[in-house]
Design a protein around this motif. Structure first.
Motif, PDB file in Angstrom:
ATOM      1  N   ILE A 137      -3.325   6.688  -3.566  1.00 36.58           N
ATOM      2  CA  ILE A 137      -4.369   5.672  -3.709  1.00 36.58           C
ATOM      3  C   ILE A 137      -3.950   4.383  -3.023  1.00 36.58           C
ATOM      4  CG2 ILE A 137      -5.665   4.267  -5.370  1.00 36.58           C
ATOM      5  CD1 ILE A 137      -5.446   6.570  -7.342  1.00 36.58           C
ATOM      6  N   PHE A 138      -2.691   4.016  -3.215  1.00 32.13           N
ATOM      7  CA  PHE A 138      -2.143   2.812  -2.576  1.00 32.13           C
ATOM      8  C   PHE A 138      -2.301   2.914  -1.060  1.00 32.13           C
ATOM      9  CE2 PHE A 138       0.968  -0.106  -0.961  1.00 32.13           C
ATOM     10  CZ  PHE A 138       1.140  -1.077  -1.931  1.00 32.13           C
ATOM     11  N   ASP A 139      -1.904   4.048  -0.494  1.00 30.71           N
ATOM     12  CA  ASP A 139      -1.982   4.244   0.952  1.00 30.71           C
ATOM     13  C   ASP A 139      -3.418   4.244   1.449  1.00 30.71           C
ATOM     14  OD1 ASP A 139       0.748   4.395   1.047  1.00 30.71           O
ATOM     15  OD2 ASP A 139       0.834   6.577   1.062  1.00 30.71           O
ATOM     16  N   ALA A 140      -4.319   4.834   0.664  1.00 31.15           N
ATOM     17  CA  ALA A 140      -5.727   4.884   1.070  1.00 31.15           C
ATOM     18  C   ALA A 140      -6.333   3.487   1.127  1.00 31.15           C
ATOM     19  CB  ALA A 140      -6.517   5.768   0.100  1.00 31.15           C
ATOM     20  N   LEU A 141      -5.998   2.662   0.149  1.00 29.74           N
ATOM     21  CA  LEU A 141      -6.520   1.290   0.141  1.00 29.74           C
ATOM     22  C   LEU A 141      -6.058   0.520   1.377  1.00 29.74           C
ATOM     23  CD1 LEU A 141      -6.036   0.331  -3.622  1.00 29.74           C
ATOM     24  CD2 LEU A 141      -8.209   0.581  -2.424  1.00 29.74           C
ATOM     25  N   ILE A 142      -4.781   0.655   1.709  1.00 31.55           N
ATOM     26  CA  ILE A 142      -4.249  -0.025   2.892  1.00 31.55           C
ATOM     27  C   ILE A 142      -4.899   0.509   4.155  1.00 31.55           C
ATOM     28  CG2 ILE A 142      -2.182  -0.375   4.282  1.00 31.55           C
ATOM     29  CD1 ILE A 142      -2.354  -2.097   1.803  1.00 31.55           C
TER      30      ILE A 142
ATOM     31  N   ALA B 277       2.549  -5.323   6.074  1.00 31.70           N
ATOM     32  CA  ALA B 277       3.810  -6.003   5.773  1.00 31.70           C
ATOM     33  C   ALA B 277       3.844  -6.486   4.324  1.00 31.70           C
ATOM     34  CB  ALA B 277       4.015  -7.172   6.731  1.00 31.70           C
ATOM     35  N   ILE B 278       2.746  -7.081   3.881  1.00 33.50           N
ATOM     36  CA  ILE B 278       2.676  -7.559   2.493  1.00 33.50           C
ATOM     37  C   ILE B 278       2.625  -6.385   1.530  1.00 33.50           C
ATOM     38  CG2 ILE B 278       1.319  -8.900   0.840  1.00 33.50           C
ATOM     39  CD1 ILE B 278       0.351 -10.593   3.220  1.00 33.50           C
ATOM     40  N   ALA B 279       1.839  -5.370   1.881  1.00 37.08           N
ATOM     41  CA  ALA B 279       1.709  -4.192   1.013  1.00 37.08           C
ATOM     42  C   ALA B 279       3.049  -3.493   0.815  1.00 37.08           C
ATOM     43  CB  ALA B 279       0.696  -3.219   1.606  1.00 37.08           C
ATOM     44  N   ALA B 280       3.881  -3.471   1.862  1.00 36.08           N
ATOM     45  CA  ALA B 280       5.191  -2.824   1.760  1.00 36.08           C
ATOM     46  C   ALA B 280       6.061  -3.510   0.711  1.00 36.08           C
ATOM     47  CB  ALA B 280       5.887  -2.838   3.121  1.00 36.08           C
ATOM     48  N   VAL B 281       5.986  -4.828   0.641  1.00 31.04           N
ATOM     49  CA  VAL B 281       6.764  -5.572  -0.356  1.00 31.04           C
ATOM     50  C   VAL B 281       6.208  -5.322  -1.751  1.00 31.04           C
ATOM     51  CG1 VAL B 281       7.394  -7.880  -1.161  1.00 31.04           C
ATOM     52  CG2 VAL B 281       7.511  -7.331   1.269  1.00 31.04           C
TER      53      VAL B 281
END
Length: 307
Positions: free
Chosen positions: A72-77, A98-102
């Motif tokens: 789900i996290f990956d789909a949103l990004i 970049a922000i999502a990775a943190v």
């Protein structure tokens, strides 16, 4: 005539003794079997009851310590970054990732403070699932609209008293007060530094922020509030926090602009810049002791400040 005493000896009936012994033995076996069955039942009942309670407790506790599932996290990004451009203040695909990775690496619950309400507001709030995400904006109108449409989001409006055109005057004020009101480690709630944001709810200054994103207030014109106060405040919060991770990730959007660059290098420090992605600067700022009087000891930027 001499007579001898006779004693009558009563011998217990062998038959009766056998029956009595059988009854007693049978009774003992019955009680023994009863106790065995009782303890087996008690053990089985306790085992399954405890197991069910532990499973229920574990299920209830899991959401509080876990973020979004990875798919789900990956789909949103993916959908947020598809065809994303930097027009109208929107972040690029690289900046979002970049922000999502943190945020993904941040141990839940993660404390995230965001300056500015933007196109990505709902995304940041969702990616930090089960964490605490707080938004700060200059517009009380936009904050009220956000709260009306999304009651679960925590947002506050702040009256920024600075202007982008006052950058260098504010820097002089800061340098003069760096050992007093504008020092790097302090409780901003009681600060008289012109650069401090100190009208947030009191409890906000006690939160150990893991990530601070500066994407507001407006800074595209001389009369706009500019982000001097937001960057200064982020620098102080990162250095003054108690508890949580030792370091705070601070992102500054539109980092290429003069004001953002000058303030970031002064309050977040050039040596703390770990990456620059498109228009986004990524700093990692550590805690400081209360005795420190320089934001960037290695650069000596404040060492020449007047007493």
């Amino acid at each position: 005539m001499k007579t001898s005493a006779k004693f009558i000896v009563l011998h217990p009936s062998i038959h009766k003794q056998s029956n009595g012994g059988s009854v007693i033995a049978s009774s003992h076996r019955s009680w023994f079997l009863f106790f065995v069955l009782f303890f087996i039942f008690a053990f089985v009942f306790t085992f399954f009851t405890t197991r069910e309670a532990a499973t229920t407790a574990g299920t209830a506790a899991a959401p509080a310590n876990s973020g979004l599932p990875k798919p789900i996290f990956d789909a949103l990004i993916h959908y947020a970054s598809t065809n994303s451009t930097t027009t109208n203040g929107r972040m690029s695909s690289a900046e979002l990732k970049a922000i999502a990775a943190v945020l993904r690496r941040c141990a839940a619950p993660c404390n995230v403070l965001v300056f500015g309400l933007t196109h990505e507001t709902l995304l940041w709030n969702t990616l930090n699932h089960n964490g605490r995400t707080v938004f700060v904006d200059e517009s009380s109108y936009l904050v009220s609209i956000l709260e009306e449409k999304h009651p679960g989001i925590e947002a506050y409006d702040v009256q920024f008293t600075t202007k982008a055109s006052e950058l260098y005057d504010l820097m002089e004020h800061y340098k003069f007060q760096v050992k007093n009101e504008c020092r790097p480690v302090q409780n901003l709630l009681f600060s008289d530094c012109k650069l401090a944001v100190n009208d947030l709810p009191n409890h906000m200054y006690d939160v150990p922020w893991d990530v601070i994103l500066i994407d507001g207030p407006r800074g595209y014109s001389p009369s706009a509030p500019g982000r001097t106060a937001a960057i200064f405040t982020a620098g102080v919060l990162a250095r003054s926090k108690r508890g949580g991770a030792e370091k705070t990730h601070v992102f500054v959007h539109e980092f290429e602009r003069e004001l953002e660059t000058v303030c970031s290098f002064e309050f977040l420090c050039r040596e703390n810049l770990v990456d620059s992605i498109d228009l986004l600067g990524h700093f990692v700022v550590g805690k400081m002791e209360a005795t420190e009087i320089q934001f960037c000891p290695n650069s000596g930027s404040s060492s020449s400040s007047p007493e």
